[in-house]
Design a protein around this motif. Structure first.
Motif, PDB file in Angstrom:
ATOM      1  N   UNK A  25      46.704  13.029 -31.089  1.00  0.00           N
ATOM      2  CA  UNK A  25      45.433  12.582 -31.694  1.00  0.00           C
ATOM      3  C   UNK A  25      45.117  11.166 -31.970  1.00  0.00           C
ATOM      4  N   UNK A  26      43.212  11.543 -31.813  1.00  0.00           N
ATOM      5  CA  UNK A  26      42.631  10.496 -31.667  1.00  0.00           C
ATOM      6  C   UNK A  26      42.433   9.137 -33.021  1.00  0.00           C
ATOM      7  N   UNK A  27      42.210   8.059 -32.175  1.00  0.00           N
ATOM      8  CA  UNK A  27      42.226   6.888 -34.068  1.00  0.00           C
ATOM      9  C   UNK A  27      40.053   7.431 -34.420  1.00  0.00           C
ATOM     10  N   UNK A  28      40.239   8.238 -35.233  1.00  0.00           N
ATOM     11  CA  UNK A  28      39.467   8.642 -36.681  1.00  0.00           C
ATOM     12  C   UNK A  28      39.215   7.501 -37.263  1.00  0.00           C
ATOM     13  N   UNK A  29      37.305   7.662 -37.119  1.00  0.00           N
ATOM     14  CA  UNK A  29      37.283   6.110 -37.928  1.00  0.00           C
ATOM     15  C   UNK A  29      35.741   7.231 -39.051  1.00  0.00           C
ATOM     16  N   UNK A  30      35.076   6.446 -40.276  1.00  0.00           N
ATOM     17  CA  UNK A  30      33.231   7.313 -40.228  1.00  0.00           C
ATOM     18  C   UNK A  30      33.156   6.525 -41.209  1.00  0.00           C
ATOM     19  N   UNK A  44      37.453   0.474 -30.738  1.00  0.00           N
ATOM     20  CA  UNK A  44      38.901   1.049 -31.279  1.00  0.00           C
ATOM     21  C   UNK A  44      39.077   2.129 -31.950  1.00  0.00           C
ATOM     22  N   UNK A  45      37.793   2.472 -32.305  1.00  0.00           N
ATOM     23  CA  UNK A  45      37.702   4.066 -32.829  1.00  0.00           C
ATOM     24  C   UNK A  45      37.598   4.747 -31.239  1.00  0.00           C
ATOM     25  N   UNK A  46      38.247   6.089 -31.375  1.00  0.00           N
ATOM     26  CA  UNK A  46      37.959   6.842 -30.423  1.00  0.00           C
ATOM     27  C   UNK A  46      36.444   8.264 -30.872  1.00  0.00           C
ATOM     28  N   UNK A  47      36.656   8.457 -32.243  1.00  0.00           N
ATOM     29  CA  UNK A  47      35.651   9.563 -32.304  1.00  0.00           C
ATOM     30  C   UNK A  47      35.511   9.035 -34.185  1.00  0.00           C
ATOM     31  N   UNK A  48      34.018   8.825 -34.616  1.00  0.00           N
ATOM     32  CA  UNK A  48      33.813   8.868 -35.772  1.00  0.00           C
ATOM     33  C   UNK A  48      32.801  10.210 -36.322  1.00  0.00           C
ATOM     34  N   UNK A  49      32.857   9.941 -37.798  1.00  0.00           N
ATOM     35  CA  UNK A  49      32.269  10.788 -38.613  1.00  0.00           C
ATOM     36  C   UNK A  49      31.741  10.403 -39.153  1.00  0.00           C
TER      37      UNK A  49
END
Length: 329
Positions: free
Chosen positions: A50-55, A124-129
């Motif tokens: 799973x990707x690193x997800x941030x937001x 550092x993140x893969x995907x952000x919302x």
């Protein structure tokens, strides 16, 4: 084919006049609408890939629910009674093994809007919302690094204004709001309220709320400089207004309606339209906003992060978006 916006650091720049008091100019990148390429792989999501997800703070429940549902992890809405009384979605920890716990710690972050964009640009993140697109300062940072960002809307929200429940004002026009924040209107009695000085609260620069206020509400007008009125966290407006009958502040509707969800403040109408899921969905409320999913433009099209972006962009996870309380595109 679903269309998205891609902000490329190498494209022609557009000069935009900042809404700050010093009238400095910041270069923004023109965002052409392009088609989102189909992923080159279809990989089942696991706790290890799973990707690193941030937001942003306001999208935390959506990000949490997205991860838990896609990984098959039991979760529930939980109120943080020992801290700030806000609501979020948390896993059922006693049903989880150590490997899953460690995996969640790796992939789930909450750096706030500006922090997540910086982390994405830094790799550092893969995907952000987030509750907004890339800001002027963040785009400048992207240009300096020679990095581009792909962003796609995945849900609808709104930018709303809140006051103390004892304030008799129920509606303001756009012009009245603008004049409050430029300092032209200073007393509530000028706009149908009590004979009292208006205390206009603001958010810190580069926060999602402040960026929206400056760009979609003030539209180039100079906001008066009120350093003593700045709130540095999402909950600041709520704490401020709870103690101040004469204050006004702004916040995302989702944060007000779903995450805070109490009576310490009340939302007011704008141009006669009260924000709610119906008026947001049909676009009658003036300040409908978009929740964005973003990745770096140099992302591997076979990565799980890109696959997730594509599924979000094409509505394949709208059931999760709706379950979180957001309005799906």
């Amino acid at each position: 084919m679903k269309q998205i916006r891609i902000a490329m650091a190498i494209l022609a720049a557009l000069t935009f006049t900042s809404c700050s008091s010093d009238n400095e100019t910041t270069e923004l990148i023109i965002d052409p609408v392009i088609e989102l390429e189909k992923p080159t792989a279809n990989t089942p999501l696991t706790i290890t890939n799973a990707p690193v997800i941030d937001g942003s703070d306001s999208t935390e429940p959506l990000r949490n629910l997205l991860v838990y549902r896609l990984l098959g992890i039991d979760c529930q809405w939980t109120q943080n009674l020992h801290t700030d009384a806000t609501w979020t979605i948390k896993p059922v920890w006693d049903k989880m093994d150590d490997n899953t716990r460690k995996g969640l710690q790796r992939i789930m972050k909450n750096s706030n809007t500006h922090g997540s964009f910086v982390s994405l640009l830094d790799g550092e993140d893969d995907l952000i919302i987030t509750a907004r697109e890339i800001s002027r300062d963040e785009q400048k940072y992207a240009n300096e690094k020679g990095v581009a960002v792909i962003s796609t809307p995945i849900a609808k929200d709104a930018f709303v204004f809140i006051v103390n429940p004892k304030n008799p004002v129920r509606n303001l026009t756009i012009e009245q709001i603008q004049k409050i924040y430029t300092g032209e209107i200073r007393n509530w009695k000028e706009i149908g309220g009590n004979d009292a000085t208006i205390n206009p609260y603001v958010r810190n620069p580069n926060s999602g709320s402040q960026e929206k206020m400056e760009t979609i509400v003030m539209e180039g007008l100079n906001m008066i400089d009120w350093p003593e009125m700045v709130g540095y966290v999402m909950l600041a407006p709520y704490f401020q207004l709870e103690q101040d009958e004469n204050g006004i502040a702004y916040t995302p509707f989702y944060y007000y309606d779903t995450i805070v969800n109490d009576d310490r403040t009340k939302v007011i109408g704008v141009n006669g339209v009260v924000p709610g899921k119906k008026t947001i969905e049909n676009g009658t409320y003036p300040y409908v906003t978009l929740v964005m999913a973003s990745v770096r433009a140099d992302i591997d099209k076979a990565s799980t992060a890109y696959q997730l972006l594509y599924r979000l962009a094409t509505g394949q996870h709208n059931n999760i978006i709706k379950e979180s309380g957001y309005i799906a595109m």
